[in-house]
Design a protein around this motif. Structure first.
Motif, PDB file in Angstrom:
ATOM      1  N   LEU A 159     -99.651   6.179  66.506  1.00 59.49           N
ATOM      2  CA  LEU A 159     -98.887   7.148  64.940  1.00 59.49           C
ATOM      3  C   LEU A 159     -99.562   7.972  64.582  1.00 59.49           C
ATOM      4  O   LEU A 159     -99.631   8.937  64.370  1.00 59.49           O
ATOM      5  CB  LEU A 159     -98.612   6.281  63.175  1.00 59.49           C
ATOM      6  CG  LEU A 159     -97.374   5.245  64.074  1.00 59.49           C
ATOM      7  CD1 LEU A 159     -97.905   3.859  62.821  1.00 59.49           C
ATOM      8  CD2 LEU A 159     -96.565   5.681  63.603  1.00 59.49           C
ATOM      9  N   ALA A 160    -101.057   8.069  65.311  1.00 51.36           N
ATOM     10  CA  ALA A 160    -101.810   9.257  64.790  1.00 51.36           C
ATOM     11  C   ALA A 160    -101.664  10.377  65.639  1.00 51.36           C
ATOM     12  O   ALA A 160    -102.363  11.227  64.961  1.00 51.36           O
ATOM     13  CB  ALA A 160    -103.177   8.427  64.715  1.00 51.36           C
ATOM     14  N   GLU A 161    -101.417   9.778  67.093  1.00 55.63           N
ATOM     15  CA  GLU A 161    -101.178  10.976  68.366  1.00 55.63           C
ATOM     16  C   GLU A 161     -99.061  11.588  67.625  1.00 55.63           C
ATOM     17  O   GLU A 161     -99.448  13.620  68.212  1.00 55.63           O
ATOM     18  CB  GLU A 161    -101.343  10.528  69.235  1.00 55.63           C
ATOM     19  CG  GLU A 161    -102.091  10.446  69.827  1.00 55.63           C
ATOM     20  CD  GLU A 161    -102.263   9.225  70.998  1.00 55.63           C
ATOM     21  OE1 GLU A 161    -101.453   9.441  71.191  1.00 55.63           O
ATOM     22  OE2 GLU A 161    -103.216   8.915  71.511  1.00 55.63           O
ATOM     23  N   LEU A 162     -99.059  11.946  66.853  1.00 53.01           N
ATOM     24  CA  LEU A 162     -97.325  11.861  66.607  1.00 53.01           C
ATOM     25  C   LEU A 162     -98.015  13.231  65.417  1.00 53.01           C
ATOM     26  O   LEU A 162     -99.109  13.097  64.625  1.00 53.01           O
ATOM     27  CB  LEU A 162     -96.679  11.138  65.733  1.00 53.01           C
ATOM     28  CG  LEU A 162     -96.199  10.227  66.600  1.00 53.01           C
ATOM     29  CD1 LEU A 162     -95.361   9.455  65.364  1.00 53.01           C
ATOM     30  CD2 LEU A 162     -95.124  10.942  67.357  1.00 53.01           C
ATOM     31  N   SER A 163     -97.126  14.138  65.737  1.00 53.44           N
ATOM     32  CA  SER A 163     -97.528  15.900  64.784  1.00 53.44           C
ATOM     33  C   SER A 163     -96.119  16.469  64.634  1.00 53.44           C
ATOM     34  O   SER A 163     -95.394  16.864  65.747  1.00 53.44           O
ATOM     35  CB  SER A 163     -98.648  15.947  65.120  1.00 53.44           C
ATOM     36  OG  SER A 163     -98.438  17.046  66.174  1.00 53.44           O
ATOM     37  N   GLY A 164     -95.928  16.564  63.138  1.00 53.09           N
ATOM     38  CA  GLY A 164     -94.701  17.589  63.139  1.00 53.09           C
ATOM     39  C   GLY A 164     -93.459  16.832  63.344  1.00 53.09           C
ATOM     40  O   GLY A 164     -92.848  17.622  63.577  1.00 53.09           O
ATOM     41  N   LYS A 165     -93.027  14.969  63.031  1.00 51.20           N
ATOM     42  CA  LYS A 165     -91.874  14.746  63.797  1.00 51.20           C
ATOM     43  C   LYS A 165     -91.185  14.252  62.462  1.00 51.20           C
ATOM     44  O   LYS A 165     -92.141  13.850  61.755  1.00 51.20           O
ATOM     45  CB  LYS A 165     -91.782  14.453  64.466  1.00 51.20           C
ATOM     46  CG  LYS A 165     -92.848  14.108  66.030  1.00 51.20           C
ATOM     47  CD  LYS A 165     -91.216  15.078  66.283  1.00 51.20           C
ATOM     48  CE  LYS A 165     -91.688  15.093  68.249  1.00 51.20           C
ATOM     49  NZ  LYS A 165     -91.066  15.767  69.257  1.00 51.20           N
ATOM     50  N   THR A 166     -90.286  13.799  62.554  1.00 54.03           N
ATOM     51  CA  THR A 166     -89.192  13.074  61.432  1.00 54.03           C
ATOM     52  C   THR A 166     -89.349  11.714  61.898  1.00 54.03           C
ATOM     53  O   THR A 166     -88.885  11.210  62.849  1.00 54.03           O
ATOM     54  CB  THR A 166     -87.771  13.451  60.937  1.00 54.03           C
ATOM     55  OG1 THR A 166     -88.322  14.660  60.459  1.00 54.03           O
ATOM     56  CG2 THR A 166     -87.245  12.222  60.315  1.00 54.03           C
ATOM     57  N   VAL A 167     -90.051  10.369  61.478  1.00 52.47           N
ATOM     58  CA  VAL A 167     -89.904   9.430  62.417  1.00 52.47           C
ATOM     59  C   VAL A 167     -89.589   8.291  61.183  1.00 52.47           C
ATOM     60  O   VAL A 167     -88.881   8.349  59.536  1.00 52.47           O
ATOM     61  CB  VAL A 167     -91.818   9.597  62.003  1.00 52.47           C
ATOM     62  CG1 VAL A 167     -91.777   7.358  62.063  1.00 52.47           C
ATOM     63  CG2 VAL A 167     -92.715  10.230  62.365  1.00 52.47           C
ATOM     64  N   VAL A 168     -89.136   7.069  61.413  1.00 54.06           N
ATOM     65  CA  VAL A 168     -88.168   5.796  61.073  1.00 54.06           C
ATOM     66  C   VAL A 168     -89.325   5.010  61.451  1.00 54.06           C
ATOM     67  O   VAL A 168     -89.731   4.695  62.202  1.00 54.06           O
ATOM     68  CB  VAL A 168     -86.883   5.712  61.481  1.00 54.06           C
ATOM     69  CG1 VAL A 168     -86.588   3.940  61.369  1.00 54.06           C
ATOM     70  CG2 VAL A 168     -86.101   6.419  61.101  1.00 54.06           C
ATOM     71  N   LEU A 169     -89.193   4.424  60.291  1.00 55.32           N
ATOM     72  CA  LEU A 169     -90.748   2.620  60.616  1.00 55.32           C
ATOM     73  C   LEU A 169     -89.954   1.583  60.821  1.00 55.32           C
ATOM     74  O   LEU A 169     -89.220   1.612  59.446  1.00 55.32           O
ATOM     75  CB  LEU A 169     -91.828   2.818  59.704  1.00 55.32           C
ATOM     76  CG  LEU A 169     -93.006   3.954  59.809  1.00 55.32           C
ATOM     77  CD1 LEU A 169     -93.737   4.584  57.647  1.00 55.32           C
ATOM     78  CD2 LEU A 169     -93.439   4.313  60.949  1.00 55.32           C
ATOM     79  N   PHE A 170     -90.014   0.914  61.972  1.00 52.98           N
ATOM     80  CA  PHE A 170     -89.759  -0.523  61.619  1.00 52.98           C
ATOM     81  C   PHE A 170     -90.642  -1.565  61.991  1.00 52.98           C
ATOM     82  O   PHE A 170     -91.746  -0.880  62.883  1.00 52.98           O
ATOM     83  CB  PHE A 170     -87.567  -0.541  62.751  1.00 52.98           C
ATOM     84  CG  PHE A 170     -87.970  -0.164  64.232  1.00 52.98           C
ATOM     85  CD1 PHE A 170     -88.563  -2.109  64.701  1.00 52.98           C
ATOM     86  CD2 PHE A 170     -88.204   0.621  64.158  1.00 52.98           C
ATOM     87  CE1 PHE A 170     -87.753  -1.173  65.721  1.00 52.98           C
ATOM     88  CE2 PHE A 170     -88.201   1.103  65.764  1.00 52.98           C
ATOM     89  CZ  PHE A 170     -88.020  -0.163  66.786  1.00 52.98           C
TER      90      PHE A 170
END
Length: 185
Positions: free
Chosen positions: A69-80
């Motif tokens: 999660l910390a490495e993601l940037s500028g993304k639209t994310v769904v958490l489950f």
């Protein structure tokens, strides 16, 4: 066409089951699914939306997912997430906040999905032996009943809810796109 990636971390198989149900809600070629252990084998640039699934440890996503999660940037994310607690419990809701707080810069959370699931047998064995009255996970009647209920999940209803959730997220994105196009006219 927008491309989805479903990334999951699973120890007991609960999160994997939910991830696979979600994957089943997509048309062919619309999504890919991968275990967190294999994440280094793909380019995230190929995906517009990322669904990230995890199991809870100490009220937060597992360590591998926290790092991802910390490495993601500028993304639209769904958490489950899957957990032994009741869906909608304070424990489950707070865990979403902890996951979102780990997201890298510029990420947007589109939605969240929660499912109860079987508790890791090794963890359950340790809890069964705890009789400390100050331990919130001690083997008391309330917890034993919750553990028994959690062992029945994810069930067919949970898997259908996961599929329905993806349909709802796709609909939400379509409405969002329609709104943006109208605003730009």
């Amino acid at each position: 066409m927008h491309k989805w990636l479903i990334v999951y971390s699973s120890v007991t198989g609960n999160t994997k089951q939910i991830a696979e149900a979600m994957y089943g809600a997509f048309d062919e070629g619309e999504a890919d699914i991968i275990s967190i252990r294999e994440i280094g084998t793909i380019s995230l640039d190929d995906y517009d939306y990322i669904a990230v699934g995890y199991w809870l440890t100490r009220g937060a996503p597992d360590k591998a997912v926290q790092k991802f999660l910390a490495e993601l940037s500028g993304k639209t994310v769904v958490l489950f997430q899957t957990h032994g607690a009741e869906v909608g419990s304070e424990h489950a809701v707070t865990a979403f906040a902890r996951a979102a707080a780990k997201l890298g810069e510029g990420c947007d959370v589109l939605g969240t999905f929660s499912s109860q699931g079987r508790i890791n047998p090794a963890l359950l064995a340790r809890r069964q032996n705890s009789t400390d009255k100050n331990d919130p996970h001690a083997a008391n009647e309330r917890n034993k009943k919750r553990w028994e209920n959690a062992a029945k999940h994810p069930d067919e209803n949970d898997l259908q809810r996961a599929k329905d959730f993806i349909f709802a997220m796709k609909h939400k994105l379509a409405l969002r796109e329609k709104y943006r196009q109208k605003a730009n006219q």
